[in-house]
Design an enzyme around this catalytic site. Structure first.
Site, PDB file in Angstrom:
ATOM      1  CG  HIS A 469      -1.780   1.197   1.367  1.00 60.19           C
ATOM      2  ND1 HIS A 469      -3.100   1.192   1.007  1.00 60.19           N
ATOM      3  CD2 HIS A 469      -1.526   2.463   1.813  1.00 60.19           C
ATOM      4  CE1 HIS A 469      -3.625   2.391   1.221  1.00 60.19           C
ATOM      5  NE2 HIS A 469      -2.675   3.181   1.713  1.00 60.19           N
ATOM      6  CD  GLU A 470       1.606   3.655   3.656  1.00 65.76           C
ATOM      7  OE1 GLU A 470       1.823   4.718   3.037  1.00 65.76           O
ATOM      8  OE2 GLU A 470       0.554   3.445   4.283  1.00 65.76           O
ATOM      9  CG  HIS A 473       0.368   6.318  -0.781  1.00 67.29           C
ATOM     10  ND1 HIS A 473      -0.662   6.976  -1.406  1.00 67.29           N
ATOM     11  CD2 HIS A 473      -0.174   5.776   0.350  1.00 67.29           C
ATOM     12  CE1 HIS A 473      -1.775   6.846  -0.698  1.00 67.29           C
ATOM     13  NE2 HIS A 473      -1.507   6.117   0.368  1.00 67.29           N
ATOM     14  CG  HIS A 476       0.551   8.945  -7.034  1.00 66.42           C
ATOM     15  ND1 HIS A 476      -0.605   9.263  -6.366  1.00 66.42           N
ATOM     16  CD2 HIS A 476       0.437   9.541  -8.246  1.00 66.42           C
ATOM     17  CE1 HIS A 476      -1.387   9.997  -7.137  1.00 66.42           C
ATOM     18  NE2 HIS A 476      -0.769  10.183  -8.281  1.00 66.42           N
TER      19      HIS A 476
END
Length: 679
Positions: A469-470, A473, A476
């Site tokens: 999940h991290e 990010h 991104h």
């Protein structure tokens, strides 16, 4: 006395933060000096005798304050990941200064006149889409922050913003202090019955580090969650759960009830001052959802779908606990324990069977390999740049042609000076200036199970998905490719920002991905197919209850921010009303979630917690495209990179999403994945 090396562009390799050269005492004078430099840059824009243009006003404004942004980013990142009393004290001094400076800009009438002049002729300027977005964003940063207010109301706004910045800091400091303060000291090994060996060893090490006999259980997630999931001693689970749920709710010097009420009321007052009905109306104007009514409708529609399933699951769990241990009334401290027992019974699967296949180093390599297969990225661990703690890992990221893409910091283990949870942050954004594409410095921070004397760090499956999940990010941020820093990377609408992170979690459930990295830490054996099938089969286990839990947080957030809070005097009473439609477990009188709900009272999620579920709709819909074409399909990955990951906030997120997917997102994709409707 300020250090010139901190106020000028850093003369370090890759222009990285010179952590080893920064003393805590440097921050306040350096930030003050950087504010003065930024003010001079603003004055230069305002006093420019040439007519306002996009370049000499909007662009100049976006690139102003670069060194202030960098040094304050370093400071506040350390305040989250490596804080101490001195840093916290400085934060209380620095925050009002930055808030005041921000107000100096947005309430500067002459600057606003220049921005407004350009905004009013935007249709004649032949701007690119990104330039149009930047102009719109800059204009709104003034209009939404008081530029059109009369002088007396501008002063009031400054006063409110100063108070808000201090209250948010105080709220977070109290939560961290409460987390560090509590210890469950166990001296009788029988009280650890059920706890996995790794968790016992970690608890013994924690006790040893603090000079105590026996075992210490804390409120840090890697300590708290295994105990709540596996410990047979119900009374100790109760004690720990109540301590966890009572953070900031003790009517003492660390109590957050007054802070919560003041934050909610000041946010409402601020919104009213700016002409908005509530804080949520103000916030959501700049989100995909647009209005509180849309959010409430979204949450209630999901609630309608999830609640029957959640109630069925809860009834089954109650029945199971009664049959197993004659539990007469299921309590909150029973949930994780009996859920795990039931999951083991239904799927013959528990984290202790999975953990040997998820050694931290292997999972890191796994997420690197997945990123390489999707986006052609390469990660090289480097040791020639500064870091803020010995445990931090540093990487140079390049593309398939060897071009430098980013610096990545990774910080994985709990420490007393580090807040709970997991997050991604930025030390330096990406942007293009003077023809040069200046690349970003990205950091991911987690709180995973530490290695012990006999075992490496072995992750639970939940920790594996957290890392992915991290890292979503981080991608991104790392793959950002915009011109302007304020539109780069994760600088997007909050209900869009979770798409890259949540979509990457999907690879954790796929055989083709798991076989790349899930190997037994002792034997090297690839994770058996039967375990992969069990992971997939169990992925919708208690999904109704999990969905209800997330919806309850979103509804609590909206209850604080989508109506007038001035009549609320009792935090606990208000919270109970907000939780009414999602309640499964009996209430615990000593507990209150709002007083430690850092996402909405310290972080940036006020009126935005719903965005996790909103983004789940996007990610489920997006991943269906990968599933249809192949989870490592280069064409789909390229489309996702080109239209989502690299674009930041340069265009409306729904436009970007439709360009990737070819259509609007379908909520049914999430409901199918969650097993709440037929596939």
């Amino acid at each position: 006395m300020i250090k010139k090396s901190l106020i000028t562009p850093f003369s370090t390799k890759y222009n990285t933060a010179p952590f080893s050269k920064i003393e805590n005492s440097d921050f306040l004078p350096t930030i003050k000096e950087a504010i003065e430099i930024a003010k001079n840059e603003i004055d230069a824009i305002v006093n420019n005798t040439e007519s306002p243009t996009f370049e000499n006003t909007i662009e100049a404004l976006d690139f102003s304050g670069e060194q202030l942004d960098r040094i304050s980013s370093i400071f506040f990142n350390l305040n989250s990941a490596e804080t101490n009393e001195e840093i916290q004290k400085i934060a209380q001094e620095v925050s009002p200064l930055l808030s005041e400076f921000s107000n100096d800009i947005t309430l500067n009438e002459d600057l606003f006149k220049r921005v407004k002049t350009i905004y009013e002729q935007k249709d004649k300027l032949n701007l690119t889409t990104e330039q149009q977005t930047l102009l719109d964003k800059k204009y709104k940063s003034f209009s939404r922050n008081g530029a059109n207010l009369p002088e007396d109301k501008k002063l009031k706004l400054r006063e409110i913003d100063k108070k808000l910045s201090q209250l948010k800091l105080k709220f977070g400091e109290n939560v961290l202090a409460e987390t560090n303060k509590f210890e469950l000291h166990i001296t009788n090994e029988a009280d650890l019955a059920g706890l996995p060996e790794g968790a016992k060893e970690a608890a013994a090490q924690t006790a040893e580090a603090k000079g105590k006999e026996g075992w210490l259980i804390t409120l840090d997630y890697p300590s708290y969650i295994p105990f709540m999931t596996y410990a047979e001693n119900r009374e100790l689970r109760k004690k720990l759960a109540i301590a966890f749920g009572a953070k900031g709710f003790h009517n003492d010097e660390l109590d957050n009830q007054e802070n919560v009420l003041n934050l909610a009321k000041l946010r409402h007052e601020r919104a009213n001052l700016l002409g908005y009905k509530t804080h949520a109306h103000f916030v959501l104007e700049e989100r995909m959802a647009k209005t509180p009514e849309t959010v409430q409708k979204f949450l209630n529609e999901l609630l309608e779908k999830a609640k029957p399933a959640a109630e069925r699951e809860f009834t089954n769990l109650e029945q199971f606990s009664k049959e197993l241990d004659q539990i007469k009334g299921l309590q909150k401290w029973d949930g994780a324990y009996y859920s795990e027992k039931l999951k083991q019974k239904l799927f013959d699967l528990d984290d202790e069977k999975l953990k040997p296949y998820f050694k931290l180093e292997n999972v890191i390599n796994g997420v690197f390999t997945v990123s390489n297969k999707l986006y052609g990225l390469h990660f090289e661990e480097i040791s020639d740049i500064d870091k803020y703690h010995d445990e931090v890992l540093t990487y140079k990221v390049t593309d398939s042609d060897g071009n430098y893409i980013s610096i990545l910091y990774a910080d994985f283990f709990p420490r007393p000076g580090k807040r709970n949870g997991a997050w991604m942050t930025v030390y330096k954004p990406q942007y293009v200036k003077d023809g040069e594409n200046s690349r970003p410095h990205i950091s991911i921070v987690c709180n995973f199970t530490k290695p012990t004397k006999t075992k490496p760090s072995l992750l639970t499956f939940n920790e594996v998905t957290t890392l992915f999940h991290e890292f979503g990010h981080a991608l991104h941020g790392m793959l950002a490719n915009t011109t302007y820093p304020s539109l780069s990377g994760t600088s997007v609408f909050w209900d869009f920002v979770e798409l890259p992170s949540q979509v990457l979690e999907n690879w954790c459930y796929e055989k083709e991905a798991l076989e790349l990295f899930a190997t037994h830490y002792e034997t090297g054996e690839v994770i058996p197919m039967e375990l992969i099938e069990k992971i997939k089969a169990s992925s919708t286990f208690h999904e109704g209850m999990q969905t209800l839990r997330q919806l309850s947080f979103g509804l609590l957030d909206m209850s604080w921010h989508s109506s007038d809070p001035t009549g609320i005097n009792d935090v606990k009473e208000h919270e109970n009303k907000a939780f009414e439609s999602t309640k499964l477990y009996p209430d615990v009188a000593d507990n209150c979630m709002s007083t430690s709900f850092s996402h909405i009272f310290q972080g940036g999620y006020s009126s935005g917690y719903y965005s996790y579920k909103w983004a789940e709709v996007l990610d489920a819909d997006a991943f269906e495209m990968f599933r249809e074409e192949g989870i490592f399909c280069e064409t789909v990955a390229q489309k996702f990179k080109d239209n989502v990951l690299s674009q930041g906030g340069s265009e409306d997120p729904m436009t970007l999403y439709k360009r990737f997917r070819g259509k609007a997102p379908q909520p049914e994709a999430l409901l199918r994945r969650a097993g709440l409707i037929e596939k």
